[in-house]
Design an enzyme around this catalytic site. Structure first.
Site, short mmCIF file in Angstrom:
data_model
loop_
_atom_site.label_atom_id
_atom_site.label_comp_id
_atom_site.label_asym_id
_atom_site.label_seq_id
_atom_site.Cartn_x
_atom_site.Cartn_y
_atom_site.Cartn_z
CB SER A 64 -0.89 0.00 1.25
OG SER A 64 -1.49 1.27 1.45
CE1 TYR A 114 -4.86 -1.52 4.55
CE2 TYR A 114 -3.49 0.43 4.22
CZ TYR A 114 -4.19 -0.64 3.71
OH TYR A 114 -4.20 -0.85 2.35
#
Length: 278
Positions: free
Chosen positions: A141, A154
């Protein structure tokens, strides 16, 4: 490096029932690529397969369950003798500050995003090694490069996926298997809108933050999927997906310890999970 030929061989996709996994499957199926699609959502998998032609198998599995992953990997190999690509798209998001999140909530996300990725990679590596050439594409990401406030579990999980991907690439450098990571940002998949948030959060506040984050996304899923497929075929080690990812990559390179000063203002609403609604 030899370009990977996907047509006629099998690509395994985790998190295939929705988001980027589904978009990639939709693009690969018409090209004659055999697909093994993994997800925990049986109904969504069935709905996707109804759209696809060609050789497609579906496998319902919770990637947090190592024994189930091993059993699924055996089933995939029985159905698909020529596996040459693995794309680990499965993942989720989590909103909340460290004060708002419980240890259980954070462990859940790390189990999904990191250990699920490690488990399926380990289980399928022997099959990938058996191919003349193979490639693993891990989904990291943009938050594996820059860690914003309000996204600790995350970002933590995705930084770890990045480290796993790079270390595995180095371990396999003398083999027929190459490894790469993709760093998506700003892709309109809805992951942030359908992700989890801390139980301590007011749902309306969480929805406001998620909506603010989603409003910053500009890349269409089909465009991102095409770019990720090209990266897999070309066996790239590192691929930025989306305009925002390229910008953040440059920002972090220019200011490794000060990038948050530039990111704080545009992300202020997306990371605010503490201000009550008026």
């Amino acid at each position: 490096m030899t370009r990977l030929a996907l047509t006629g061989s099998t690509t395994v996709i985790t998190g295939a029932a929705s988001g980027m996994g589904a978009e990639i499957a939709r693009l690969l199926a018409p090209r004659g690529v055999h697909l093994a699609l993994l997800d925990h959502n049986a109904e969504a998998l069935a709905a996707l397969v109804s759209e696809l032609d060609g050789t497609v198998t579906t496998h319902v599995v919770d990637l947090r369950d190592d024994e189930a992953v091993l059993a699924t990997a055996r089933l995939v190999q029985e159905s698909h003798p020529r596996i040459n690509a693995l794309l680990t798209c499965a993942g989720s998001s989590m909103l909340g500050t460290l004060d708002q999140l419980t240890m259980e909530e954070m462990r859940w996300l790390v189990d999904v995003n990191l250990w699920g990725t490690v488990s399926i990679t380990k289980a399928l590596l022997p099959a990938l090694r058996a191919a003349p050439a193979a490639h693993i594409t891990h989904f990291a990401s943009v938050y594996a490069m820059a860690a914003p406030a309000g996204r600790i579990p995350y970002s933590m999980s995705k930084f770890a996926v990045r480290g796993f991907s790079e270390a595995l690439r180095h371990e396999l450098e003398d083999s027929s298997v190459t490894v790469g990571a993709v760093y998506p940002a700003g892709v309109r998949t809805g992951i942030i809108l359908h992700g989890r948030y801390a139980a301590a959060l007011d749902p309306a506040v969480a929805a406001r933050a998620a909506k603010a984050q989603a409003a910053m996304y500009h890349t269409e899923p089909a465009d991102a999927a095409a770019q990720i497929i090209r990266a897999t075929e070309r066996r790239r080690a590192r691929t930025m997906v989306g305009r925002e990812a390229r910008l953040i990559d440059v920002l972090v390179r220019l200011s490794p310890s000060g990038y948050w000063r530039a990111m704080r203002r545009p992300l202020r609403e997306a990371v605010d999970t503490t201000t009550p609604l008026r």
